[in-house]
Write an enzyme that holds these catalytic residues in place. Structure first.
Site, PDB file in Angstrom:
ATOM      1  N   LYS A 112       0.815  -1.218   0.000  1.00  0.00           N
ATOM      2  CA  LYS A 112       0.000   0.000   0.000  1.00  0.00           C
ATOM      3  C   LYS A 112       0.846   1.265   0.000  1.00  0.00           C
ATOM      4  O   LYS A 112       0.482   2.257  -0.631  1.00  0.00           O
ATOM      5  CB  LYS A 112      -0.922   0.008   1.218  1.00  0.00           C
ATOM      6  CG  LYS A 112      -2.097  -0.918   1.062  1.00  0.00           C
ATOM      7  CD  LYS A 112      -3.075  -0.693   2.168  1.00  0.00           C
ATOM      8  CE  LYS A 112      -4.243  -1.638   2.033  1.00  0.00           C
ATOM      9  NZ  LYS A 112      -5.155  -1.537   3.150  1.00  0.00           N
ATOM     10  N   LYS A 197      -5.788 -10.052  -5.245  1.00  0.00           N
ATOM     11  CA  LYS A 197      -6.917 -10.288  -4.337  1.00  0.00           C
ATOM     12  C   LYS A 197      -8.125  -9.426  -4.704  1.00  0.00           C
ATOM     13  O   LYS A 197      -7.964  -8.302  -5.162  1.00  0.00           O
ATOM     14  CB  LYS A 197      -6.445  -9.912  -2.922  1.00  0.00           C
ATOM     15  CG  LYS A 197      -7.399 -10.276  -1.837  1.00  0.00           C
ATOM     16  CD  LYS A 197      -6.986  -9.645  -0.511  1.00  0.00           C
ATOM     17  CE  LYS A 197      -7.447  -8.207  -0.422  1.00  0.00           C
ATOM     18  NZ  LYS A 197      -7.376  -7.632   0.925  1.00  0.00           N
ATOM     19  N   LYS A 200     -11.831  -4.674  -1.392  1.00  0.00           N
ATOM     20  CA  LYS A 200     -12.942  -3.732  -1.496  1.00  0.00           C
ATOM     21  C   LYS A 200     -12.492  -2.298  -1.742  1.00  0.00           C
ATOM     22  O   LYS A 200     -13.271  -1.480  -2.193  1.00  0.00           O
ATOM     23  CB  LYS A 200     -13.850  -3.838  -0.287  1.00  0.00           C
ATOM     24  CG  LYS A 200     -13.281  -3.293   1.014  1.00  0.00           C
ATOM     25  CD  LYS A 200     -14.364  -3.254   2.056  1.00  0.00           C
ATOM     26  CE  LYS A 200     -14.050  -4.142   3.231  1.00  0.00           C
ATOM     27  NZ  LYS A 200     -12.776  -3.848   3.895  1.00  0.00           N
TER      28      LYS A 200
END
Ligand code: AQP
Length: 342
Positions: A112, A197, A200
């Site tokens: 991230k 993955k 969301k």
């Protein structure tokens, strides 16, 4: 009785990955077999660029959806992380036990922070330290088991390490938790990018099935899933990740085994069609119940209020004990320790 804790971040609309990897087990198994707490971990949603109004909206939506999946407040505790101060209190103490090196080794931090830097943005300090907060979420409740998808296993491992280290240095205070991952669909992949993955907070809509997607949308997304050229319907995660992902989703929805299911299909089209219908059927009762609950927001708020009260009462003694053990003077006078001369 086994104590179970798990959480969900209000960083986007809940996905099929969240459901098959974690939430379904909370509703179908954990709340019946253990003393379970489920939390919307809103403080974690502040570790990346966020819109305050959206986080509030998603927190309410996640709570409503968790109840719609079958979580029953008579059987388990459902609450919002920021409503219970003990999480933040304990997080700081655990930051004093963790090292900078182990935080920087976390895969999610590496991925991230790299993504954020590529976009030219800055990386929040809380993104680095958030595994300490997650460890606090878990350890505050004397948790034995943490049911999570594969992607969170490293963070639970860190919580274990911190519990062991704290206990060794300052005296036995924490239960050492273990991870519980589902047999299949522990990592549901993005339908358009089956090596990543299904997350969301990603923006690539067509690869992500959301729990509130209409049946037609679900069918379209699954029928358009990227498949692999070549060897027919074979369960091979390395060579055929797209097909393996569909087989895992189908197996998770029907209670089957991905390898065995692969033998039942000659064509990708037939596999996609059955997978789409299986997902639609799994989501149908959740969506029906969600519609009902949306007409009664006061009920959802009452569940969260009551849940926070229960959670606070459970966490407080452990967090107080950790404060004492690490050397902080209690606010309320206690009996003096014998031979306390230093
Ligand atoms: N694709 C997935 N397959 C299986 N399990 C998954 N989980 C998440 N994605 C999958 C599990 O769902 C629980 C809650 O997830 P989360 O809210 O911590 O993370 P997220 O949905 O992955 O949300 P983000 O914002 O996109 O987070 P990042 O980018 O941090 O992963 C967890 O038990 C998780 O394992």
């Amino acid at each position: 009785m086994t104590r179970v804790f798990s959480g969900i971040k209000p960083t986007g609309h809940l996905t099929l990955g969240n459901y098959l990897g974690a939430i379904r087990r909370w509703a179908d198994v954990d709340q019946y077999q253990s003393d379970a707490l489920f939390c919307i971990v809103d403080l974690h949603a502040l570790t990346v660029d966020h819109d305050p109004a959206r986080v509030r909206r998603l927190t309410r939506q996640d709570a409503t959806l968790l109840l719609a999946t079958g979580l029953d407040p008579k059987l388990c505790t459902v609450f919002v992380q920021s409503h219970v101060d003990e999480h933040a209190r304990l997080s700081y103490v655990l930051e004093c036990v963790a090292t900078d090196g182990e935080m920087r080794r976390m895969i999610q931090y590496k991925e991230k922070s790299a993504r954020e830097r590529e976009r030219g943005g800055s990386v929040r300090l809380s993104l680095l330290t958030y595994p300490a907060l997650m460890a606090a979420d878990i350890l505050a409740y004397g948790t034995d088991e943490v049911p999570v998808g594969d992607d969170q296993a490293q963070h639970v491992e860190l919580a274990r390490d911190l519990a062991v280290r704290f206990n060794q240095r300052y005296g036995h205070t924490f239960v050492v938790p273990r991870t519980a991952s589902p047999r299949v669909a522990a990592r549901v992949m993005n339908l358009q990018e089956p090596t990543s993955k299904m997350g969301k907070s990603d923006d690539s809509g067509p690869g992500i099935v959301y729990l509130l997607d209409e049946p037609e949308t679900v069918r379209k997304k699954i029928m358009r899933a990227v498949t692999d050229s070549g060897r027919g319907v074979v369960y091979d995660q390395a060579e055929q990740p797209g097909i393996a992902n569909l087989l895992e989703i189908l197996a998770a929805c029907t209670g089957g085994d991905p390898e065995a299911l692969s033998g039942e299909y000659e064509t990708y089209g037939a596999l996609k069609k059955d997978t789409a219908e299986a997902v639609v059927e799994v989501l149908r009762p959740v969506q029906d119940r969600h519609r009902e609950l949306c007409t009664d927001p006061a009920y959802v708020e009452a569940v969260l209020r009551d849940g926070a009260e229960r959670a606070r009462a459970m966490a407080r003694p452990t967090v107080d004990a950790a404060y004492r053990a690490i050397g902080l003077l209690p606010a309320v006078a206690e009996e003096a320790e014998p031979n306390a001369t230093r």
